[in-house]
Design an enzyme around this catalytic site. Sequence first.
Site, PDB file in Angstrom:
ATOM      1  CE  LYS A   1      -3.950  -2.138   2.262  1.00 37.21           C
ATOM      2  NZ  LYS A   1      -4.428  -2.605   3.565  1.00 37.21           N
TER       3      LYS A   1
ATOM      4  CD  GLN B   1      -3.814  -4.426   6.748  1.00 34.71           C
ATOM      5  OE1 GLN B   1      -3.956  -3.373   6.136  1.00 34.71           O
ATOM      6  NE2 GLN B   1      -3.846  -5.577   6.143  1.00 34.71           N
TER       7      GLN B   1
ATOM      8  CG  ASP C   1     -10.378   0.495   5.180  1.00 35.27           C
ATOM      9  OD1 ASP C   1     -10.102   0.024   4.059  1.00 35.27           O
ATOM     10  OD2 ASP C   1      -9.683   0.305   6.202  1.00 35.27           O
TER      11      ASP C   1
END
Length: 297
Positions: free
Chosen positions: A54, A98, A121
Site C-alpha cells: 500500500k 489494518q 475504508d
Amino acid sequence: MSADLIDGKAFAAGLRERVGEVAAAFAKAAGRKAGLAVVLVGEDPASQVYVRNKGRQTIACNMESFEYRLPAGAQEAELLELVERLNRDPAVDGILVQLPLPHHMDELKVIAAIDPDKDVDGFNVVNAGRLAVGQPGFVPCTPLGCMMLLKDRLGDLSGLDAVVVGRSNIVGKPMAQLLTAASCTVTVAHSRTRDLPEVVRRADIVVAAVGRPQMVKGDWIKPGATVIDVGINRVPAAGEGKTRLVGDVDFDEAAKVAGAITPVPGGVGPMTIAVLLRNTIVAAHRNEKIALEEGSL
Ligand SMILES: Nc1nc(=O)c2c([nH]1)NC[C@@H]1CN(c3ccc(C(=O)N[C@@H](CCC(=O)O)C(=O)O)cc3)C=[N+]21
C-alpha cells in the site's frame, strides 16, 4: 475454458494511473500532496506485506504515505490516541487501520474513532449509513472495485439478477447495497441458505465472498453468468510446504460455464488497493474543498 477473463490487475493499473494524474494536479492546486496514513498493530507477516505494498503504491500515485506500527501488545487506548492525532492532522486525508486487530482490541470501537471524512475504508457506521440511504460518503474498497469491474464488463446492470454469497460488513452487505442501487434484483445468500446451488443458478451476476476455498462449483453457475470471486484463500499445494491462493469459486469448473470470471490472484485483490487510493484522492479534494472533475477517475 470458455469464459472471458476479467483482468482486475490490468484494470487496477489503469485506475492507479488515473489516480496518479489527479493526485499530481491536486498537489499543485493545494500546495501539498494528498496523504494516506496506514496503521498496523502487531507483526503478522501477511499484513506487513500488504502494508508495504500500500505504501509503495501510494507513493507511486503521487501521494504521501504515513506508516505507523504498534506492537501486538499495545493498549487499545494507545491506538485510539494515535487515531485521534491522525484525525486532527491536516496532512492526513485518509486513515486505514489494518484489520484484523489483536483480540484484546475492540475493532468496532477503533473504527468508530476514525473521522468519517477520513475513513477511506468506508467501515465507519456513518459511511455504512450514508451508503444505505444513498448519500455521498466512502464505500468499502473491495465491493466498489467489484462494481467497477461489473460495469466495465456489462454496462447498465438494471434488471439483472445478482446473488451475493456472504453477508459480511466489509463485502457482502455493502456489495448488496451497491447492486440494489444499480437496479439489480439482489439476493444475499450465506452459509445457512437452503439449497444454495439452486439460488446461485438463478444469477446473472454472482459475487462470492464467503471465505471458503472453491466452494462455488461449476454446476452452480448459469451459462453465460458473470462471476466475481472475492475470496483469497491460501491452501496447500503440490510439493513439500508449498501453498497457493484460490478463490471462493472453483475456477476451472466455473470458467467452463460462465460468460466472464475474475481470477485469483489478479482479480478483485488488486482492485481493493487501487480503490483505496481512489478514495484517498477523493477525500483530499473534499478536505481542501477543491472540485474533482466528474468522470476523471
Ligand atoms: N482496514 C483494512 N482494509 C483492507 O482493505 C484490508 C484489511 N484491513 N486487512 C486485510 C485485507 C486484505 N486486503 C487485500 C488487499 C489486496 C489484496 C491483493 O492485492 N491480492 C493479490 C494477491 C496478493 C498475494 O499474492 O498474496 C491478488 O489477489 O491478486 C489482497 C487482500 C485488504 N484488506
